[in-house]
Design an enzyme around this catalytic site. Structure first.
Site, mmCIF file in Angstrom:
data_model
loop_
_atom_site.group_PDB
_atom_site.id
_atom_site.type_symbol
_atom_site.label_atom_id
_atom_site.label_comp_id
_atom_site.label_asym_id
_atom_site.label_seq_id
_atom_site.Cartn_x
_atom_site.Cartn_y
_atom_site.Cartn_z
ATOM 1 N N ARG A 122 42.172 39.116 51.002
ATOM 2 C CA ARG A 122 42.316 38.404 49.726
ATOM 3 C C ARG A 122 43.515 37.467 49.826
ATOM 4 O O ARG A 122 44.503 37.618 49.104
ATOM 5 C CB ARG A 122 42.496 39.402 48.582
ATOM 6 N N GLN A 127 40.341 32.277 50.440
ATOM 7 C CA GLN A 127 39.901 32.280 49.035
ATOM 8 C C GLN A 127 38.455 31.799 48.859
ATOM 9 O O GLN A 127 37.698 32.380 48.093
ATOM 10 C CB GLN A 127 40.825 31.383 48.232
ATOM 11 N N ASP A 130 35.900 34.484 49.582
ATOM 12 C CA ASP A 130 36.159 35.777 48.944
ATOM 13 C C ASP A 130 34.988 36.172 48.039
ATOM 14 O O ASP A 130 34.945 35.868 46.848
ATOM 15 C CB ASP A 130 37.471 35.670 48.154
ATOM 16 N N SER A 133 35.597 38.468 44.936
ATOM 17 C CA SER A 133 36.065 37.756 43.738
ATOM 18 C C SER A 133 34.945 36.961 43.088
ATOM 19 O O SER A 133 34.810 36.962 41.865
ATOM 20 C CB SER A 133 37.202 36.790 44.099
ATOM 21 N N TYR A 228 46.219 45.337 45.997
ATOM 22 C CA TYR A 228 45.382 46.321 45.324
ATOM 23 C C TYR A 228 46.238 47.375 44.624
ATOM 24 O O TYR A 228 47.377 47.621 45.026
ATOM 25 C CB TYR A 228 44.453 47.016 46.328
HETATM 26 P P1 NAD Z 1 39.921 45.882 42.163
HETATM 27 O O1 NAD Z 1 38.484 45.551 41.912
HETATM 28 O O2 NAD Z 1 40.289 46.687 43.350
HETATM 29 O O3 NAD Z 1 40.453 46.674 40.860
HETATM 30 C C1 NAD Z 1 40.277 46.138 39.564
HETATM 31 C C2 NAD Z 1 41.534 46.343 38.767
HETATM 32 O O4 NAD Z 1 41.679 47.721 38.437
HETATM 33 C C3 NAD Z 1 42.820 45.963 39.474
HETATM 34 O O5 NAD Z 1 43.514 44.988 38.725
HETATM 35 C C4 NAD Z 1 43.593 47.264 39.562
HETATM 36 O O6 NAD Z 1 44.995 47.082 39.459
HETATM 37 C C5 NAD Z 1 43.048 47.997 38.367
HETATM 38 N N1 NAD Z 1 43.269 49.452 38.317
HETATM 39 C C6 NAD Z 1 43.238 50.370 39.330
HETATM 40 N N2 NAD Z 1 43.504 51.601 38.847
HETATM 41 C C7 NAD Z 1 43.675 51.472 37.506
HETATM 42 C C8 NAD Z 1 43.961 52.373 36.448
HETATM 43 N N3 NAD Z 1 44.147 53.681 36.672
HETATM 44 N N4 NAD Z 1 44.050 51.877 35.204
HETATM 45 C C9 NAD Z 1 43.891 50.559 34.947
HETATM 46 N N5 NAD Z 1 43.625 49.648 35.899
HETATM 47 C C10 NAD Z 1 43.524 50.104 37.159
HETATM 48 O O7 NAD Z 1 40.842 44.598 42.109
HETATM 49 P P2 NAD Z 1 40.433 43.066 42.268
HETATM 50 O O8 NAD Z 1 40.024 42.525 40.979
HETATM 51 O O9 NAD Z 1 39.492 42.961 43.420
HETATM 52 O O10 NAD Z 1 41.809 42.428 42.661
HETATM 53 C C11 NAD Z 1 42.617 43.018 43.687
HETATM 54 C C12 NAD Z 1 43.836 42.202 43.983
HETATM 55 O O11 NAD Z 1 43.505 41.105 44.784
HETATM 56 C C13 NAD Z 1 44.560 41.633 42.776
HETATM 57 O O12 NAD Z 1 45.929 41.722 43.030
HETATM 58 C C14 NAD Z 1 44.151 40.213 42.763
HETATM 59 O O13 NAD Z 1 45.070 39.377 42.110
HETATM 60 C C15 NAD Z 1 44.117 39.955 44.239
HETATM 61 N N6 NAD Z 1 43.320 38.802 44.593
HETATM 62 C C16 NAD Z 1 43.897 37.845 45.366
HETATM 63 C C17 NAD Z 1 43.166 36.744 45.732
HETATM 64 C C18 NAD Z 1 43.794 35.666 46.566
HETATM 65 O O14 NAD Z 1 44.977 35.584 46.675
HETATM 66 N N7 NAD Z 1 43.003 34.858 47.193
HETATM 67 C C19 NAD Z 1 41.850 36.618 45.356
HETATM 68 C C20 NAD Z 1 41.289 37.634 44.581
HETATM 69 C C21 NAD Z 1 42.034 38.743 44.217
#
Ligand code: NAD
Length: 377
Positions: A122, A127, A130, A133, A228
């Site tokens: 990620r 990006q 991804d 996402s 994560y």
């Molecule tokens: P994910 O699908 O793994 O999880 C979804 C959300 O659930 C996350 O925000 C996580 O913090 C939250 N979560 C986990 N346990 C929890 C709890 N007990 N209570 C409440 N919330 C809880 O996450 P995602 O949406 O795939 O994103 C993962 C990370 O990747 C994030 O930091 C996101 O910003 C990052 N990201 C970066 C890029 C990039 O830089 N290109 C692109 C996409 C995502």
């Protein structure tokens, strides 16, 4: 090089791995693109548009598999398909590698190089490819639309001569990619939105969308180097549940998106919390396929609790908007190919030092090579 895109084998999967537009981009790179007839039927892409883009529609699946250098899919292949592929061929799809040990072993045994879309890092560089996402964002949108359709209420506040209708209250648990899109969608529809996430950095993002961030003191939480969430302790989960119970009780829609990468989703909404919710309210468990955030949710089913709360356990919400889910997933594939394509040699250059490749290549040369999944010596 021949790139073949078979029909999805999961019967309810409406997405495809390729659109006519991305097929055209792959043909332009120098790939010979073949696909199963009817590939885009469920996502509303016509065979004739694939053909116009330069795709050969091949009805003989077994022959196409055996001839392909590259196979693209949305979901994991049936084991029999892996055995039919050429040694040295490449397979790209979602693979759920943390739960599919045997599948990874089958890829290795067949000498097929398997790329897992879930494992694409990620990072900013990756990006455009991804796929987690691109799909999660649509799932977050679709969760709100599904919930709004079930809820026997309007979402926005309305001031009418017959009185004022109060805005519906939406609570989003987990504000990653899906959660943030759910918040944005619910706000656009006029709902009053609150959200919670264990990663403290999310608070600003939630506020910037006009939603309220719910504060629950869980002590040390934080995130991994990859961004994560870290898994909570049982005590932290209990504290979180206590902190969320009142908000669930006041909400008309609860959308849960909480995931911990590589582990089952945390169980956050208990039966007792559901019992405390209003009749007619709707819960959407986006994490239902990875274990579920909601105690009574079931993949592929709507469950109605004794007190009249509907729990939606749709296992693939992005599939309800399959046209766009396919569009962005195919664009992710095209970006992957563009990154690894050697324009002079008209071939893929899969150099091990590439950080994206190291992240997502699971098997190669007859072995599971990814350190997270390779059998321990
Ligand atoms: P994910 O699908 O793994 O999880 C979804 C959300 O659930 C996350 O925000 C996580 O913090 C939250 N979560 C986990 N346990 C929890 C709890 N007990 N209570 C409440 N919330 C809880 O996450 P995602 O949406 O795939 O994103 C993962 C990370 O990747 C994030 O930091 C996101 O910003 C990052 N990201 C970066 C890029 C990039 O830089 N290109 C692109 C996409 C995502």
């Amino acid at each position: 090089m021949i790139c073949y895109v078979p029909a999805e084998s999961a019967p309810a999967e409406p997405r495809a791995a390729l659109t006519p537009a991305t097929a055209q981009a792959l043909v332009k790179l120098g790939l010979t693109v073949q696909a199963a007839p009817g590939l885009g039927r469920a996502s509303h892409y016509a065979d004739e548009d694939y053909a116009k883009a330069g795709v050969s529609l091949v009805p003989d699946h077994a022959a196409a598999l055996a001839a392909a250098d590259i196979v693209l899919r949305v979901r994991k292949p049936p084991a029999a398909d892996i055995a039919r592929m050429k040694r040295g061929a490449l397979h790209l799809s979602f693979l759920d590698p943390f739960n599919e040990k045997e599948l990874l072993a089958a890829f290795a045994a067949a000498g097929v190089s398997a790329v897992s879309l879930e494992m694409i890092p990620r990072t900013t560089l990756a990006q455009k490819m991804d796929a987690l996402s691109s799909q999660a964002s649509l799932a977050g949108y679709a969760a709100v639309i599904e919930a709004a359709q079930r809820l026997r209420m309007a979402l926005p506040m309305m001031m009418t001569p017959a009185g004022t209708i109060m805005a519906a209250r939406v609570f989003v648990i987990g504000a990653g990619v899906a959660g943030l899109q759910a918040i944005a969608t619910a706000k656009r529809l006029g709902a009053r939105v609150e959200a919670f996430d264990t990663r403290p950095v999310v608070e600003e993002q939630v506020k910037s969308l006009g939603a309220k961030f719910v504060k629950i003191d869980l002590g040390e939480t934080g995130q991994t180097a990859g961004g994560y969430a870290k898994a909570l302790t049982p005590e932290q989960i209990a504290k979180q549940q206590a902190g969320m119970a009142k908000i669930c009780a006041q909400s008309d829609i609860v959308i849960t998106t909480a995931k911990v990468f590589g582990r089952p989703a945390p169980r956050l909404v208990t039966k007792a919390m559901l019992d405390g919710m209003k009749p007619g309210s709707v819960v959407v468990d986006i994490a239902v396929e990875s274990g579920g955030n909601v105690e009574s949710s079931r993949p592929g089913e709507d469950v109605v609790t004794p007190n009249g709360v509907t729990i939606i356990g749709h296992p693939c919400l992005e599939g309800t908007v399959a046209f766009h889910a396919t569009q962005v997933l195919a664009a992710n594939f095209a970006a992957w190919f563009t990154h690894f394509w050697d324009a002079q040699q008209k071939t893929l250059r899969l150099d091990p030092p590439d950080e994206i490749l190291q992240g997502c290549l699971i098997t190669r040369g007859g072995a599971v090579v990814h350190p997270q999944f390779a059998p321990k010596a």
